[in-house]
Motif scaffolding. Structure first.
Motif, mmCIF file in Angstrom:
data_model
loop_
_atom_site.group_PDB
_atom_site.id
_atom_site.type_symbol
_atom_site.label_atom_id
_atom_site.label_comp_id
_atom_site.label_asym_id
_atom_site.label_seq_id
_atom_site.Cartn_x
_atom_site.Cartn_y
_atom_site.Cartn_z
ATOM 1 N N GLY A 203 -11.003 2.004 1.725
ATOM 2 C CA GLY A 203 -9.441 1.637 0.732
ATOM 3 C C GLY A 203 -8.861 2.374 1.686
ATOM 4 O O GLY A 203 -7.581 1.831 0.599
ATOM 5 N N ASN A 204 -8.869 3.346 1.881
ATOM 6 C CA ASN A 204 -7.757 4.263 2.607
ATOM 7 C C ASN A 204 -7.240 4.311 3.979
ATOM 8 O O ASN A 204 -6.382 5.355 4.215
ATOM 9 C CB ASN A 204 -8.022 5.503 2.296
ATOM 10 C CG ASN A 204 -6.556 6.852 2.146
ATOM 11 O OD1 ASN A 204 -5.703 5.827 1.216
ATOM 12 N ND2 ASN A 204 -6.772 7.984 2.427
ATOM 13 N N HIS A 205 -8.092 3.158 4.585
ATOM 14 C CA HIS A 205 -7.469 2.812 6.123
ATOM 15 C C HIS A 205 -6.740 1.788 6.381
ATOM 16 O O HIS A 205 -7.756 0.402 6.500
ATOM 17 C CB HIS A 205 -8.939 3.661 6.690
ATOM 18 C CG HIS A 205 -9.166 4.580 6.941
ATOM 19 N ND1 HIS A 205 -9.190 5.897 7.221
ATOM 20 C CD2 HIS A 205 -10.771 4.456 6.350
ATOM 21 C CE1 HIS A 205 -9.933 6.511 6.501
ATOM 22 N NE2 HIS A 205 -11.351 6.126 5.636
ATOM 23 N N PRO A 206 -5.374 1.636 7.153
ATOM 24 C CA PRO A 206 -4.883 0.261 7.239
ATOM 25 C C PRO A 206 -5.368 -0.391 8.417
ATOM 26 O O PRO A 206 -5.058 -1.501 8.145
ATOM 27 C CB PRO A 206 -3.262 0.608 7.404
ATOM 28 C CG PRO A 206 -3.315 2.095 6.653
ATOM 29 C CD PRO A 206 -4.501 2.393 6.903
ATOM 30 N N LEU B 208 2.247 -3.285 3.172
ATOM 31 C CA LEU B 208 3.289 -2.760 1.966
ATOM 32 C C LEU B 208 2.160 -1.602 1.684
ATOM 33 O O LEU B 208 2.985 -0.348 1.185
ATOM 34 C CB LEU B 208 3.372 -3.680 0.549
ATOM 35 C CG LEU B 208 3.670 -3.197 -0.561
ATOM 36 C CD1 LEU B 208 4.974 -3.026 -0.171
ATOM 37 C CD2 LEU B 208 3.666 -4.524 -1.617
ATOM 38 N N LYS B 209 1.209 -2.073 1.439
ATOM 39 C CA LYS B 209 -0.150 -0.580 1.715
ATOM 40 C C LYS B 209 0.448 0.824 2.250
ATOM 41 O O LYS B 209 1.046 1.883 1.069
ATOM 42 C CB LYS B 209 -1.178 -0.950 1.651
ATOM 43 C CG LYS B 209 -2.545 0.476 1.656
ATOM 44 C CD LYS B 209 -3.417 -0.459 2.698
ATOM 45 C CE LYS B 209 -4.156 0.649 2.667
ATOM 46 N NZ LYS B 209 -5.618 0.693 2.266
ATOM 47 N N ILE B 210 0.717 0.903 3.856
ATOM 48 C CA ILE B 210 1.056 1.704 4.184
ATOM 49 C C ILE B 210 2.493 2.534 3.571
ATOM 50 O O ILE B 210 3.068 3.808 3.790
ATOM 51 C CB ILE B 210 1.283 1.491 5.798
ATOM 52 C CG1 ILE B 210 -0.042 1.196 6.086
ATOM 53 C CG2 ILE B 210 1.591 2.527 6.585
ATOM 54 C CD1 ILE B 210 0.218 0.043 7.684
ATOM 55 N N ASP B 211 3.641 1.331 3.015
ATOM 56 C CA ASP B 211 4.830 2.333 3.356
ATOM 57 C C ASP B 211 5.241 2.959 1.870
ATOM 58 O O ASP B 211 5.610 3.799 1.321
ATOM 59 C CB ASP B 211 6.104 0.828 3.280
ATOM 60 C CG ASP B 211 7.256 1.151 3.411
ATOM 61 O OD1 ASP B 211 7.308 2.481 4.588
ATOM 62 O OD2 ASP B 211 8.477 0.483 3.326
ATOM 63 N N VAL C 260 -2.895 7.084 5.971
ATOM 64 C CA VAL C 260 -1.513 7.569 6.505
ATOM 65 C C VAL C 260 -0.794 8.834 6.462
ATOM 66 O O VAL C 260 -1.240 9.901 5.358
ATOM 67 C CB VAL C 260 -0.568 6.530 5.100
ATOM 68 C CG1 VAL C 260 0.681 7.580 5.703
ATOM 69 C CG2 VAL C 260 -0.824 4.994 5.971
ATOM 70 N N TRP C 261 -0.129 9.607 6.935
ATOM 71 C CA TRP C 261 0.188 10.999 6.712
ATOM 72 C C TRP C 261 0.986 11.863 5.160
ATOM 73 O O TRP C 261 2.239 10.357 6.189
ATOM 74 C CB TRP C 261 0.443 12.062 8.216
ATOM 75 C CG TRP C 261 1.190 13.163 7.930
ATOM 76 C CD1 TRP C 261 0.846 14.301 7.057
ATOM 77 C CD2 TRP C 261 2.517 13.416 8.577
ATOM 78 N NE1 TRP C 261 1.720 15.178 6.984
ATOM 79 C CE2 TRP C 261 2.781 15.398 8.296
ATOM 80 C CE3 TRP C 261 3.352 12.949 9.443
ATOM 81 C CZ2 TRP C 261 3.806 15.792 8.985
ATOM 82 C CZ3 TRP C 261 4.127 13.734 10.314
ATOM 83 C CH2 TRP C 261 4.513 15.843 9.319
ATOM 84 N N VAL C 262 0.813 12.180 4.858
ATOM 85 C CA VAL C 262 2.185 12.232 3.753
ATOM 86 C C VAL C 262 1.747 13.418 3.923
ATOM 87 O O VAL C 262 1.291 15.034 3.186
ATOM 88 C CB VAL C 262 0.951 12.023 2.405
ATOM 89 C CG1 VAL C 262 1.865 12.415 1.421
ATOM 90 C CG2 VAL C 262 0.717 10.277 2.231
#
Ligand code: SF4
Length: 416
Positions: A406-409, A30-33, A359-361
């Protein structure tokens, strides 16, 4: 290994990915999405954002929240402690929605309630002022357990337009300077005072992270950047009684001599230098400035050199997960992108350098702002792959784990 569902007519949805990968906690999927698709808030959800309790303002080199416009939550926390660095996404076309339903804050997707969320809590130092009169939230950006300091707000790879194509730092700096008078340089004394106040709060912070754009200079490459970091790290270090203090520097790829100087003259504990894209050809296209100064192979060589100084488990590199599939010169299939990325990550791991991804945004203000990130499944498999490599090579991830960053899945997965 699971094969990516590229041959099917559409990428798998969140629910389908959760069902296909039962070994990956749904919190991480969910975090990734949410990062992939972005998030917005209903009016009911915004009424639950309390300026006295929650973080509704933040200033970083890539985005700002709550400078003058209306206040929104800086980021989200899931029930298991997983952070979602949500950030502003004005160009999101199909975002998740945070709503307030039956007395609970929840993440919803097209009306379906998926999970409870919390807004990040405001630390005690947040609203205090430095002795020079600056709000401390503008000096040290808090995450749930980390403080972020940005000593310099611009990246000089953009001087000749050769910044990384997914990066918005130059557009963001120019806008913030115009609208909010954002300074280029941070005063080290402001950093010292803000960290001093922050760590007075028992149990809140684990570490100090520091990053800025690259400063190339006219003489020795990165010399001025090194000087700025040393000055700021020395100022922050005055707050600690131990020789080394919990800290991470995310910086350019410094030479052996520069790394030695930082290690000897400051209390820095860990070092990160982001290679961004793990394929030389794609790197040269996506990061044209770094491709020349100092170049792909030299960037990697310097990472390995850093292990000799900071030690195994104290050096890593970040990649912008998914950007290797950007069009038109990225990998033609997700399968190819994943294979190439993991092969090179394994090579680095065998030399003591761990790889983590964000995650690339395709963010507003970047060259790639109209591109599309790869499928959710791609990111889940990237997280599994990087986590597996680290486990195989016995590399600790504590310098960048779910609490510290906290920013790396992939490092979220490593906590299991
Ligand atoms: S090096 Fe690339 S990613 Fe980093 S700040 Fe500069 S342009 Fe952005």
């Amino acid at each position: 290994m699971h094969a990516l569902s590229e041959s099917s007519l559409r990428p798998l949805s969140y629910r389908e990915v959760v069902a296909k990968y039962p070994e990956v906690p749904h919190f991480i999927i969910l975090k990734i999405d949410v990062q992939r698709r972005g998030v917005t808030y209903t009016e009911a959800a915004l009424t639950q954002a309390d300026p006295a309790r929650h973080m509704l303002q933040a200033r970083s080199i890539f985005h700002s929240i709550g400078e003058k416009e209306s206040l929104v939550p800086v980021s989200l926390l899931l029930r298991d402690g997983t952070s979602i660095l949500s950030g502003p996404r004005p160009n999101a076309t199909d975002p998740y929605v945070v709503d307030f339903i039956d007395g609970r804050l929840v993440l919803t997707d097209h009306g379906e309630v998926l999970e409870e969320v919390e807004y990040w809590l405001k630390p005690d130092f947040y609203d205090r002022l430095t002795s020079s009169g600056k709000p401390m939230w503008q000096v040290a950006t808090p995450r749930p357990q980390r403080l972020d300091i940005n000593p310099y707000a611009y990246c000089h790879y953009w001087d000749d337009g050769k910044g990384c194509k997914y990066c918005n730092i130059a557009a963001h700096y120019n806008k913030e300077r115009r609208l909010n008078n954002k300074p280029l340089r941070l005063d080290p004394r402001d950093a010292y005072e803000s960290v001093r106040e922050a760590i007075r709060q028992p149990g809140r912070f684990l570490t100090v992270g520091m990053t800025c754009g690259s400063i190339l200079g006219d003489g020795e490459l990165f010399a001025e950047e090194v000087d700025i970091y040393i000055e700021t790290l020395q100022a922050i270090g005055e707050n600690f009684t131990t020789r080394r203090f919990p800290s991470q520097l995310v910086a350019s790829a410094f030479s052996l001599e520069q790394l030695q100087r930082i290690h000897e003259q400051t209390g820095l504990l860990t070092y990160t230098s982001d290679i961004e894209v793990l394929d030389e050809e794609k790197f040269n296209w996506i990061c044209p400035g770094k491709a020349v100064r100092p170049g792909y192979r030299e960037w990697k060589r310097r990472l390995v050199d850093a292990v000799g100084i900071f030690g195994r488990g104290y050096v890593n590199t970040g990649i912008v997960g998914g950007v290797e599939t950007a069009k038109p010169h990225g990998f033609a299939t997700e399968e190819d992108g994943l294979r190439a990325t993991l092969e090179e990550a394994e090579d680095l791991a065998s030399k003591g350098v761990s790889t983590v991804y964000c995650v690339w945004v395709p963010i507003t203000g970047s060259v790639f702002h109209k591109q599309q990130a790869p499928s959710l499944e791609y990111f889940v498999r990237l997280a599994q792959g990087l986590d597996s490599i680290r486990r195989y090579y016995g590399l600790l991830v504590d310098m960048d784990n779910y609490r510290i960053c906290g920013n790396h899945p992939d490092t979220d997965l490593s906590r299991i």
